[in-house]
Scaffold this motif. Sequence first.
Motif, PDB file in Angstrom:
ATOM      1  N   PRO A 118       0.800  -1.230   0.000  1.00  0.00           N
ATOM      2  CA  PRO A 118       0.000   0.000   0.000  1.00  0.00           C
ATOM      3  C   PRO A 118       0.830   1.276   0.000  1.00  0.00           C
ATOM      4  O   PRO A 118       0.428   2.294  -0.536  1.00  0.00           O
ATOM      5  CB  PRO A 118      -0.832  -0.103   1.283  1.00  0.00           C
ATOM      6  N   LEU A 119       2.023   1.225   0.599  1.00  0.00           N
ATOM      7  CA  LEU A 119       2.809   2.448   0.669  1.00  0.00           C
ATOM      8  C   LEU A 119       3.529   2.753  -0.635  1.00  0.00           C
ATOM      9  O   LEU A 119       3.908   3.881  -0.886  1.00  0.00           O
ATOM     10  CB  LEU A 119       3.854   2.327   1.790  1.00  0.00           C
TER      11      LEU A 119
ATOM     12  N   HIS B 225      -1.594   3.818   6.470  1.00  0.00           N
ATOM     13  CA  HIS B 225      -0.991   2.996   5.416  1.00  0.00           C
ATOM     14  C   HIS B 225      -0.969   3.708   4.079  1.00  0.00           C
ATOM     15  O   HIS B 225      -0.571   3.160   3.079  1.00  0.00           O
ATOM     16  CB  HIS B 225      -1.757   1.682   5.271  1.00  0.00           C
ATOM     17  N   CYS B 226      -1.397   4.951   4.074  1.00  0.00           N
ATOM     18  CA  CYS B 226      -1.372   5.714   2.833  1.00  0.00           C
ATOM     19  C   CYS B 226       0.027   6.302   2.682  1.00  0.00           C
ATOM     20  O   CYS B 226       0.703   6.579   3.671  1.00  0.00           O
ATOM     21  CB  CYS B 226      -2.433   6.804   2.973  1.00  0.00           C
ATOM     22  N   ALA B 227       0.474   6.519   1.460  1.00  0.00           N
ATOM     23  CA  ALA B 227       1.832   7.042   1.277  1.00  0.00           C
ATOM     24  C   ALA B 227       1.912   8.521   1.626  1.00  0.00           C
ATOM     25  O   ALA B 227       2.967   9.012   1.969  1.00  0.00           O
ATOM     26  CB  ALA B 227       2.280   6.836  -0.149  1.00  0.00           C
TER      27      ALA B 227
ATOM     28  N   ILE C 288       9.405   5.417   2.604  1.00  0.00           N
ATOM     29  CA  ILE C 288       8.292   6.280   2.220  1.00  0.00           C
ATOM     30  C   ILE C 288       7.414   6.573   3.425  1.00  0.00           C
ATOM     31  O   ILE C 288       6.850   7.661   3.547  1.00  0.00           O
ATOM     32  CB  ILE C 288       7.502   5.623   1.088  1.00  0.00           C
ATOM     33  N   ALA C 289       7.296   5.631   4.350  1.00  0.00           N
ATOM     34  CA  ALA C 289       6.474   5.852   5.545  1.00  0.00           C
ATOM     35  C   ALA C 289       6.974   7.031   6.355  1.00  0.00           C
ATOM     36  O   ALA C 289       6.185   7.722   6.991  1.00  0.00           O
ATOM     37  CB  ALA C 289       6.466   4.597   6.413  1.00  0.00           C
TER      38      ALA C 289
ATOM     39  N   ARG D 249       4.364  10.641  12.722  1.00  0.00           N
ATOM     40  CA  ARG D 249       3.405  10.068  11.795  1.00  0.00           C
ATOM     41  C   ARG D 249       2.304   9.312  12.532  1.00  0.00           C
ATOM     42  O   ARG D 249       1.120   9.493  12.252  1.00  0.00           O
ATOM     43  CB  ARG D 249       4.137   9.127  10.844  1.00  0.00           C
TER      44      ARG D 249
ATOM     45  N   MET E 261       5.378  13.641   2.876  1.00  0.00           N
ATOM     46  CA  MET E 261       4.219  12.898   3.379  1.00  0.00           C
ATOM     47  C   MET E 261       2.927  13.617   3.047  1.00  0.00           C
ATOM     48  O   MET E 261       1.872  13.219   3.510  1.00  0.00           O
ATOM     49  CB  MET E 261       4.330  12.702   4.887  1.00  0.00           C
TER      50      MET E 261
ATOM     51  N   GLN F 157       1.824   3.774  -5.337  1.00  0.00           N
ATOM     52  CA  GLN F 157       1.606   4.986  -6.105  1.00  0.00           C
ATOM     53  C   GLN F 157       2.886   5.462  -6.790  1.00  0.00           C
ATOM     54  O   GLN F 157       2.895   6.478  -7.464  1.00  0.00           O
ATOM     55  CB  GLN F 157       1.056   6.092  -5.190  1.00  0.00           C
TER      56      GLN F 157
END
Lengths: 510, 314
Positions: free
Chosen positions: A78-79, B129-131, A431-432, B117, B156, A82
């Motif tokens: 999910p991360l 869990h979204c980028a 990315i997190a 975060r 972010m 995109q």
Amino acid sequence: MKRVITRKLFVNVYGLRVQKKTFCNDAAAKLSSSKSGQCSKEPEEKQGSTTDVHQYDVAIVGGGMVGMALACSLANSPLTKQLSVAIIDSNPALGSRDWIKKEEPPDARVSTVTPATISLFKDVGAWQYVQQHRHAYFDKMQVWDYTGLGYTRYNARDANKEVLGCVVENKVLHNSLLSCMEDTDFQKTIYPSRLTSMTLHSSSSSTRVDSTSGPEFSTRGSVAKLELSNGNSLYAKLVVGADGAKSRVRELAGFSTTGWSYSQNAVICTVEHMIENHCAWQRFLPAGPIALLPMGDRFSNIVWTMSPKDSSDFKSMNEDDFVKAVNHALDYGYGPHPQSSLLGTGDIFSWLRADVTLSANERFEVPPKVVKLVSERMVFPLSLRHANDYASKRVVLIGDAAHTVHPLAGQGVNLGFGDAYALSRVIAEGIAVGTDIGEVSLLKKFEAERKPANIMMMAVLDGFQKAYSVDFGPLNILRAAAFHGAQYFSPLKRSIISYASGDQRLPLFS
Amino acid sequence: MHVPNTSIGRHLSQLVPPTLVIVKILKWTHHALDQYAKMYLEGKQIDEAERVRGSYKKAILASCIYCSLSTKIRLYIAVENILSSTKFKKNKCHVWDAEGPFKPLHVMNPTRLAFIRSTLCRHFRKDPHCARPFEGLKIVDVGCGGGILSEPLARMGATVTGIDAVEKNIKIARVHAELDPLTSTIEYCCTTAEKLVEEERQFDAVIALEVIEHVADPSEFCKSLAALTISNGATVISTINRSMRAYATAIIAAEYLLHWLPKGTHQWSSFLTPEELVLILQRASINVQEMAGFVYNPLTGRWALSDDISPYDG
């Protein structure tokens, strides 16, 4: 001497051979020979492609199994789903989805995937596509050598597993990863050409304004610029080198390597038997091991390592002679059969403990006779090569570009798949927390995770290769003792099976 | 250890814990040796006032020289200090050089970003869990320095404003942010939190990491931070705890032994304990919901979040 003895203890890992030549190298060779007739088209292509230069997050150079595994696992997390990815590979099979027909005879290029790799494939959802095509699980294995002094039989039930591994054709693995990616709406662009040059822009920014009505190019600060052989260029924040043993990315980025070439070539082909074969067989001959791997439907794959001169002889001899030579090598050639159960039936420690391995009781079996040669014979040179660093600013190497090993234990592509999934996990973690994915500190995290495991496996495999290439009386006896040790001493056998299946990181003491 | 046996010394030893005295004396002697070695190496003329101070230090120094082995170590530290400080002046230490003198900050960054975060996603009910979980949030980074925190926040998805009182930092931050199109939208201003309050700016989240220990009036600073946050917004503050362990690590180890920070960066007396910080924040009408300790493991070289926020360990 101590080192030799410790190496002896690892003597009977898998006698599985792997043929994991990625698509890149062969297809590139074929394409370059066919492109000579298309010179006139190239200038037209060049004109059309210089006006817009795309920027991608990740550029995967090399669309073979390992490059596709990385793209597929990025697509399924999910991360990272995109991210925009460019795949640079001149293999035409990537663009067109040619379905593999079931009636086709199996291709000679196969790989043995370990249970750890199978579970990684299942995590990204690609294993269901593999199961739709020809694939063969095997749960038994027999390893012996030409001296006839010892043998080892492995059974998956010794380590409480269902299978020891699965033999799948390379094109099936590749196709299944592609299909898995097609399912998701992952932004990937395939560039069907080869990488010619790569520059890493320094931190000084530069603004370019396109004088035709195109958009103003914003500052291309620290990104990598890739130039391709058909005149396209693209920018990428991270360049992943998955382009095989003769990696162009590794060469352009200036990574130094350590390694040597084994003076051996591997001859691979597909053969047919009269009966089904569900066991993997490997016999160590004086010049190198011969391995017989089940592929399902009474087909098997042969990988025979031998000296370069012999390999050219064997490639050119006619089919019947080759089949006879194979049967001879697997059966009585070069030495006698080992005796079954040297010290009577059963585990010699069975009176000490209750857990007896199933395979300790099994007798020596002769492999099934080969009846027919089904595919053409291919020859590949073997070498050991390891990049001293896997990562530098904006560039990282995975798969064969980072490490090339001997196929004697079927581990090469499994190490590559491990690299691909580890890199995708590290990218997701970066990315997190909003890191720039081309940062050296992030890529070094990947290197610190994979390098020790890869080096350990390479050392073990190289040790085996050296131990088995010497014909010396006392050494033969030591090898025989090691065969017996692995056959009858169950903790050793279990830890060998676990290590070779990818479940544990160290060969012993884990 | 030879404490000077004067009446002042006796009073001091009653008022302050003895460990603190020893530590202070070590600091003075180190500084004195430092000065002497510097003067010796540079051959400078000593100012009259300096000479007076120098003689006071000489007394302390003389009393310490009778300690056996540790003297050699201190001399070594002093000489090494001088050599390294000249080295620092030569290569201009760039805050964005991840292997340079700001390496500890870069190593610390991912861990504190992970904390930010998780807490902000929970507070604003965003999908972790979204980028780009901070899409649509306005965040201000008070005391942004070179932008080491602002850039990941922008990646972010947040709309970030970075402020710092030092113009040089803002310049460095602007230049570096231009390199990536994702971070070129960060707005950098050379201003203070109080001035932003006067401009009546408001943000969804206000982040002030490692700032409050450098501020003259922490309670006024917290009131400005509260004024910058919208109601039901979030404020994130981090600071060094006023504990013995913090003295040993953040001042002695970080400034004097390992040279991670220039000397005099932190004053131990201006550190705040967690209880004090909570009181100040509550007076500024900020409701404290989460606290976490942040510890460095020298063996692995990594920072980790922990529950360890007590002021008395050492």
